[in-house]
Design an enzyme around this catalytic site. Structure first.
Site, PDB file in Angstrom:
ATOM      1  N   ARG A 253       0.815  -1.218   0.000  1.00  0.00           N
ATOM      2  CA  ARG A 253       0.000   0.000   0.000  1.00  0.00           C
ATOM      3  C   ARG A 253       0.850   1.271   0.000  1.00  0.00           C
ATOM      4  O   ARG A 253       0.368   2.336  -0.384  1.00  0.00           O
ATOM      5  CB  ARG A 253      -0.997  -0.014   1.154  1.00  0.00           C
TER       6      ARG A 253
ATOM      7  N   GLU B  27       5.502  -9.797  14.542  1.00  0.00           N
ATOM      8  CA  GLU B  27       4.989 -10.328  15.799  1.00  0.00           C
ATOM      9  C   GLU B  27       4.761 -11.833  15.736  1.00  0.00           C
ATOM     10  O   GLU B  27       4.658 -12.501  16.749  1.00  0.00           O
ATOM     11  CB  GLU B  27       3.701  -9.600  16.230  1.00  0.00           C
TER      12      GLU B  27
END
Length: 177
Positions: A65, A102
């Protein structure tokens, strides 16, 4: 650049999608903003206005993006656009960086001839969360000898403290949550 209507509240065009891409995540969906021509135009004009006169020589957009905003910003700032892609997507010789997520690791890359030593670079992505991906993009730019003149985002999730990884740099986000 056109005049920037202050009456457009960009945050009103970002919708929350609960439990995407996994349970417990509240995803900030920017597609309604992208679809609204006045909001999209205002967002890009506001980002470009922040860096007008900063001597930006290249805009680096982070996959994927960041390409949407980065390419238009490069046009508005009258400079070139450089993609930082996920591993295996660039056809020429590349410099790579592995970084922590993560839930594992990822690798991003840049063409070895994309940034000239000393070139003033603006790094752009849609959203600042933990800062891992943009930190990897910064490392790539610095490996090639570029000077990071700024780091821009449409949205910053302040509670994730990603800005802390970007200390010492001009970090700008249009919308903060």
């Amino acid at each position: 650049m056109s005049s920037i209507p202050e009456s457009i509240h960009l945050e009103d065009l970002i919708r929350d999608i609960p439990d995407f891409p996994q349970k417990g995540i509240l995803f900030k969906d920017i597609t309604p903003l992208l679809q609204d021509k006045a909001a999209f135009h205002a967002a890009l004009d506001r980002l470009a206005a922040h860096y007008a006169g900063a001597g930006i020589q290249a805009v680096v957009g982070v996959d994927s993006r960041g390409f949407i905003f980065g390419a238009v910003l490069a046009y508005l700032l009258n400079c070139g656009f450089v993609p930082v892609r996920k591993f295996g997507k660039l056809p020429y010789q590349t410099e790579t960086v592995e970084y922590e997520l993560e839930y594992g690791t990822n690798i991003v890359e840049i063409h070895t001839d994309a940034i000239k030593p000393g070139q003033r670079v603006l790094i752009v992505d849609d959203l600042l969360a933990t800062g891992g991906t943009v930190s990897a993009a910064m490392e790539l730019v610095e490996k090639l000898g570029g000077h990071i003149a700024g780091i821009a985002f449409l949205v910053e999730l302040t509670f994730l403290r990603g800005r802390e990884q970007l200390k010492g740099h001009d970090v700008f986000a249009l919308i903060k949550y």
